[in-house]
Design an enzyme around this catalytic site. Structure first.
Site, PDB file in Angstrom:
ATOM      1  N   ASP A 193       0.805  -1.229   0.000  1.00 43.07           N
ATOM      2  CA  ASP A 193       0.000   0.000   0.000  1.00 43.07           C
ATOM      3  C   ASP A 193       0.837   1.279   0.000  1.00 43.07           C
ATOM      4  OD1 ASP A 193      -2.138  -1.728   0.244  1.00 43.07           O
ATOM      5  OD2 ASP A 193      -3.028  -0.690   1.957  1.00 43.07           O
ATOM      6  N   HIS A 217       3.555  -2.468   3.146  1.00 43.08           N
ATOM      7  CA  HIS A 217       3.622  -1.106   2.603  1.00 43.08           C
ATOM      8  C   HIS A 217       4.922  -0.871   1.830  1.00 43.08           C
ATOM      9  CE1 HIS A 217       0.505  -0.680   5.694  1.00 43.08           C
ATOM     10  NE2 HIS A 217       0.089   0.376   5.019  1.00 43.08           N
TER      11      HIS A 217
END
Length: 264
Positions: free
Chosen positions: A87, A234
């Site tokens: 992400d 992430h």
């Protein structure tokens, strides 16, 4: 003779005094009255009426979050293998290195990209697609409250982000939407579906965004991973050195225990 002289002197003196008094008298007042001085304010221009302050309509209140996650979320691969998702990118420092790790491990992942980052780094979106990974819309600017806003605002945000993705890669497929923070509402799930995107959640969150050590990230993923799990990691949003360091052993363990697949 003398008396006449005295009388003449007295008469002359009287006339002299009368003439002096008349010469000192004031002239008669003019028939035209002198105008009075205007008050000080009369010389100033009239004050303009104050302009009304423009008022903006109040923003509608944010919709309350539901007590539980709404229906319609993708939370499993549907098969034995697990899926990796990254992400908040693309990030010029970390995304290329994550892509290198995935390439070395010969696995594919899903990248949930933020519109403002796509605008800054379209070449990274092109690389993600070129190397066979999937794209996921992650809102325009990572708005945690997007799902709570009016439906028109939700739609505009998702449409804008998809347009930016396709500006970088004109024929890009964007099969998923992920709400920042996992703060889902039924409304955002419905809008995503109307835009041909499935709402992608997760089942494993090692909280790498809080910057634990690489060893902690690996331990948390290993402990929580189950068949069909969707792992949240992430590649953007800050220093992702620990996530990057965790990747080789983490991916190797997932491949060994479950297998790694691309979402369908």
């Amino acid at each position: 003779m003398r008396n006449r002289a005295l009388l003449a002197c007295a008469t002359g003196l009287v006339l002299l005094v009368a003439g002096c008094g008349g010469g000192g008298s004031s002239p008669p007042p003019s028939a035209t009255p002198t105008p009075a001085s205007p008050p000080p304010s009369a010389a100033l221009p009239p004050e303009a009426a104050p302009s009304p302050t423009p008022t903006r309509p109040p923003k509608p209140p944010l919709r309350a979050l539901p007590a539980k996650l709404p229906a319609g979320l993708v939370r499993t691969t549907g098969v034995e293998q697990v899926a990796l998702t990254f992400d908040d990118g693309p990030d010029p420092t970390w995304t290329p290195k994550v892509l290198d790790r995935l390439k070395a491990a010969k696995v594919k992942a899903t990248f949930c990209v933020v519109g403002t980052q796509v605008r800054k780094h379209p070449e990274l979106v092109r690389r993600i697609v070129r190397e066979g990974h999937q794209l996921c819309n992650h809102s325009w600017n990572h708005d945690f409250d997007l799902a709570r806003r009016p439906v028109a605002e939700i739609r505009a945000d998702l449409v804008r982000t998809n347009k930016e993705i396709r500006r970088a890669v004109p024929d890009a497929e964007v099969p998923f939407y992920r709400q920042p923070g996992g703060r889902w509402t039924a409304e955002v799930v419905r809008v995503a579906k109307q835009l041909d995107m499935r709402s992608l959640h997760w089942t494993v969150d090692p909280q790498d965004w809080a910057k634990p050590t690489a060893a902690t990230i690996r331990k948390r993923v290993k402990r929580s991973a189950r068949p069909g799990a969707v792992v949240l990691l992430h590649d953007g949003g800050g220093d992702r050195s620990a996530t990057l360091a965790a990747c080789p052993k983490l991916i190797a363990a997932l491949k060994r225990d479950h297998g790694v697949t691309k979402l369908r």
